[in-house]
Design an enzyme around this catalytic site. Structure first.
Site, PDB file in Angstrom:
ATOM      1  NE  ARG A 271      -3.816   2.878  -0.709  1.00 23.67           N
ATOM      2  CZ  ARG A 271      -5.060   2.818  -0.277  1.00 23.67           C
ATOM      3  NH1 ARG A 271      -5.663   3.906   0.130  1.00 23.67           N
ATOM      4  NH2 ARG A 271      -5.702   1.659  -0.215  1.00 23.67           N
TER       5      ARG A 271
ATOM      6  CD  GLU B 221      -3.095  -0.956   0.251  1.00 25.83           C
ATOM      7  OE1 GLU B 221      -3.104   0.038  -0.496  1.00 25.83           O
ATOM      8  OE2 GLU B 221      -3.973  -1.849   0.203  1.00 25.83           O
TER       9      GLU B 221
ATOM     10  CD  GLU C 271     -10.823  -1.560  -8.255  1.00 21.64           C
ATOM     11  OE1 GLU C 271     -11.978  -1.208  -7.922  1.00 21.64           O
ATOM     12  OE2 GLU C 271      -9.838  -1.439  -7.500  1.00 21.64           O
TER      13      GLU C 271
ATOM     14  CG  ASP D  58      -6.167  -7.299  -7.268  1.00 22.49           C
ATOM     15  OD1 ASP D  58      -5.125  -7.645  -6.673  1.00 22.49           O
ATOM     16  OD2 ASP D  58      -6.900  -6.385  -6.847  1.00 22.49           O
TER      17      ASP D  58
ATOM     18  CB  THR E 265      -2.023  -1.243  -9.191  1.00 22.14           C
ATOM     19  OG1 THR E 265      -3.280  -1.911  -9.134  1.00 22.14           O
ATOM     20  CG2 THR E 265      -1.487  -1.026  -7.785  1.00 22.14           C
TER      21      THR E 265
HETATM   22  C1  DMJ Z   1      -6.336   0.621  -4.852  1.00 22.87           C
HETATM   23  O1  DMJ Z   1      -5.524   0.847  -3.776  1.00 22.87           O
HETATM   24  C2  DMJ Z   1      -5.603  -0.023  -5.988  1.00 22.87           C
HETATM   25  O2  DMJ Z   1      -6.322   0.118  -7.147  1.00 22.87           O
HETATM   26  C3  DMJ Z   1      -5.327  -1.473  -5.740  1.00 22.87           C
HETATM   27  O3  DMJ Z   1      -4.738  -2.090  -6.841  1.00 22.87           O
HETATM   28  C4  DMJ Z   1      -6.612  -2.195  -5.406  1.00 22.87           C
HETATM   29  N1  DMJ Z   1      -7.368  -1.562  -4.403  1.00 22.87           N
HETATM   30  C5  DMJ Z   1      -7.541  -0.139  -4.400  1.00 22.87           C
HETATM   31  C6  DMJ Z   1      -8.759   0.382  -5.077  1.00 22.87           C
HETATM   32  O4  DMJ Z   1      -9.846  -0.408  -5.060  1.00 22.87           O
END
Ligand code: DMJ
Length: 645
Positions: free
Chosen positions: A283, A279, A548, A411, A635
């Site tokens: 982020r 995370e 998403e 995922d 992501t």
């Molecule tokens: C985000 O932090 C990112 O997209 C991650 O890959 C999956 N979860 C959240 C959003 O849903």
């Protein structure tokens, strides 16, 4: 007084006595004879001497004015260097030895390099951004004030007791960088604000959310818009950092610079907190890196490097597969208290960021540490290219009994196979091959259709790959976008068909709910007798403002040019406005099933600003803003440049 002081004192006393007597008479007679010589000169000779004197004095004045500033900066550096030496070792940044260990450049670092004291030092400690020509030519008083302030500030940070003193704190740039993309000519980015009504509405939504965050949660991770408070998960200002590039892209200069200055002045990694490696990477590091690439502001690069050096601790496991958590202050990594395992998608979704960091700071340690994980995972046995969601850092093996899913914890393993391949100029074959095998596996082992409307969905696979479960997380809806991106980069066309079918289903998980919003998890019906294509369990009915589906709509619109995807997105955006907008921001809700009672959860996740609103803005653009051949989005929707290898 020491023995060495004595001779100097006596010499000084003797010279002073001589001056008071003998030299006084000598100087008087010298001045009389000078005057006699002067009176004998002609007028022309006197004027010539005057002219000469004038020229010499003017020359001296000019050269003093223009060479003063650089001299002063050398003095500043000397002062700083002396301070470093004066400090006891325990007060110096422990990161210094770590940087040394990893061979990182010392140039901007707090630690004293082995060549400290050599003449090159003053150049090494120059500001991160070269002072502009105008700054260099400032009048001495002004420049002097500025330097004094800077020195005081540097000294303050050096003598503070904090064990980690970020580089960027010490050599802070004094001028704001211009609001232009660093590679505008190459990438042809046009980031000058909304161009149509839909984009304007997205910007309004962003500003509404930002106002709430700024008023009630400034510098905290998340806003609780109903209780009007902030929430901290890691204490790293997640919302603020996730939003930097969104503001940049939307052309929100004032808000961007406020946040930029907060990062510069207040973002600290010296916290006794365990943070999740994944995370924090996607982020915070991702946010800092993309802000750096868009703005060219060196401060972001330095912050990202500070963070990278700390997060490297995560990789210190017997197998090199990282632990889930890292303590920011003591740099010790460990798994979660409830399990010895790490999450597969987490350990394989840090590579884009670590590689980019290595490339921009010219230190391979970050890229190598993360890439070793990908190489290792490549060697592990899989089910038709599909992976279980847990992996053990101790042994480096998958937990084979774990579920296989394209949703939570699985995922982005698939996403980063493709995106890493793209990021490295499509030169690393095993990434593409593993991705292709996995998409085959998805198509052959996981994809199914509902009996009623022939809707495509993706199952999970349980019990060592034996049992199909028709459960699809909202998270799976990133997949259509990734599949389409692969096709843009030359992968098989049938991937786009799968993408379109799956995205239609994702869209319906919104459209068919009474709120027009998707739940967190949807179950699908494949039986002939079914009267509904899908259904939702009470406990899965929440909506966390996730991105998403909007993300995939953007990819599909940009890659196919079909405006239908923009219209679907507009419907979804209206539903967000209607059911999640509250007085001081946006909130996740507990139920998408009951418009009369959505049960707001009082939480605005950072990804709502970092991803969801950014993707809406990009989706509603009349023309593509980012070239998907030269930029790759991490992501968390942070754009990073594509390299040629
Ligand atoms: C985000 O932090 C990112 O997209 C991650 O890959 C999956 N979860 C959240 C959003 O849903």
């Amino acid at each position: 007084m020491t023995m060495e002081d004595v001779p100097y004192t006596s010499i000084f006393v003797t010279n002073a006595a001589d001056t008071s007597q003998d030299s006084l008479g000598k100087s008087r007679s010298t001045s009389l004879s000078c005057r006699r010589h002067w009176n004998r000169l002609s007028r022309l000779q006197k004027s010539f001497i005057f002219m000469l004197l004038l020229i010499v004095v003017s020359f001296c004045l000019i050269s003093t004015t223009f060479t003063w500033a650089p001299d002063a900066s050398v003095a500043e550096d000397d002062l700083l260097r002396n301070k470093f030496h004066a400090l006891p070792l325990s007060n110096q940044n422990p990161g210094a030895s770590r940087r040394n260990e990893h061979g990182s450049a010392f140039s901007r670092n707090m630690g004293v390099p082995s060549n400290a004291g050599l003449p090159t030092m003053s150049r090494q400690l120059q500001p991160d951004i070269e002072p502009s020509r105008a700054q260099q030519l400032k009048v001495p008083e002004e420049r002097s004030k500025e330097i004094k302030q800077q020195v005081a500030e540097n000294i303050r940070s050096v003598i503070s007791l904090d064990p980690v003193i970020p580089i960027s704190k010490r050599k802070r740039q004094t001028k704001k960088p211009p609001m232009v993309a660093v590679k505008t000519d190459y990438h042809r980015l046009k980031l000058d604000g909304p161009k149509n009504q839909r984009q304007q509405e997205v910007v309004n939504a962003f500003l509404h959310a930002w106002k709430g965050y700024k008023t009630f949660a400034w510098g905290q991770d998340h806003l609780r818009p109903i209780s009007k408070t902030g929430q901290d998960w890691f204490g790293l200002a997640l919302t603020l950092i996730d939003s930097l590039d969104t503001m940049y892209i939307m052309g929100l200069q004032k808000e961007y610079f406020e946040a930029r200055d907060w990062v510069d002045n207040s973002l600290s990694f010296d916290l006794n907190r365990n943070v999740n490696l994944f995370e924090t990477t996607i982020r915070v590091m991702g946010g800092l890196l993309s802000a750096y690439h868009l703005s060219g502001d060196e401060m972001f690069r330095h912050k990202a490097e500070d963070l990278g050096n700390i997060l490297l601790a995560g990789f210190k496991s017997p197998s090199g597969v990282p632990y889930s958590d890292v303590n920011l202050r003591n740099r010790v990594a460990h798994g979660p208290s409830w399990s010895p395992d790490s999450t597969t998608s987490e350990v394989t979704t840090i590579q884009l960021e670590f590689r980019d960091l290595s490339r921009i700071v010219n230190n391979p340690i970050f890229e190598e540490s993360a890439m070793n994980v990908s190489k290792h995972v490549h060697t592990l046995p899989k089910t038709h290219g599909l992976v279980p969601i847990h992996i053990t850092p101790g042994t480096g093996s998958f937990r084979m009994t774990s579920v296989i899913t394209l949703g939570a914890r699985g995922d982005s393993y698939y996403e980063y196979l493709l995106k890493q391949w793209i990021q490295t100029g499509k030169k690393i074959d095993f990434l593409r091959d593993d991705y292709l095998l996995a998409v085959d596996g998805i198509q052959n082992r996981l994809v199914q259709r509902t009996h009623l409307s022939n809707l495509t969905f993706i199952n999970e696979l349980e019990n060592n790959g034996q049992v199909l479960r028709p459960k699809m997380d909202h998270l799976v809806c990133y997949l259509p976008g990734t599949l389409a991106l692969g096709v843009l980069h030359g992968l098989p066309q049938w991937h786009l068909d799968l993408a379109k079918d799956l995205l239609y289903t994702c869209y319906l998980t919104y459209k068919r709910q009474p709120t027009g919003l998707s739940p967190e998890i949807t179950f699908f019906n494949t039986e002939e007798s079914a009267t509904h294509d899908f259904w939702v369990k009470h406990n899965d009915a929440h909506n966390l403002l996730r991105p998403e589906t909007v993300e995939s709509l953007w990819y599909l619109w940009q890659i196919t040019g079909d405006k239908m995807y923009q219209d679907w997105g507009w419907e979804i955006f209206q539903s967000f406005l209607k059911y999640t907008r509250v007085e001081h921001g946006f909130t996740s809700i507990s139920s998408v099933l009951n418009p009369e009672n959505t049960r707001p959860r009082d939480m605005m996740e950072s990804f709502f600003l970092g991803e969801t609103l950014k993707y809406f803005y990009l989706l509603f653009s009349d023309k593509p803003i980012f070239d998907l051949k030269t930029w790759v989005f991490n992501t968390e929707a942070h754009p990073l440049p594509v390299y040629d290898h």
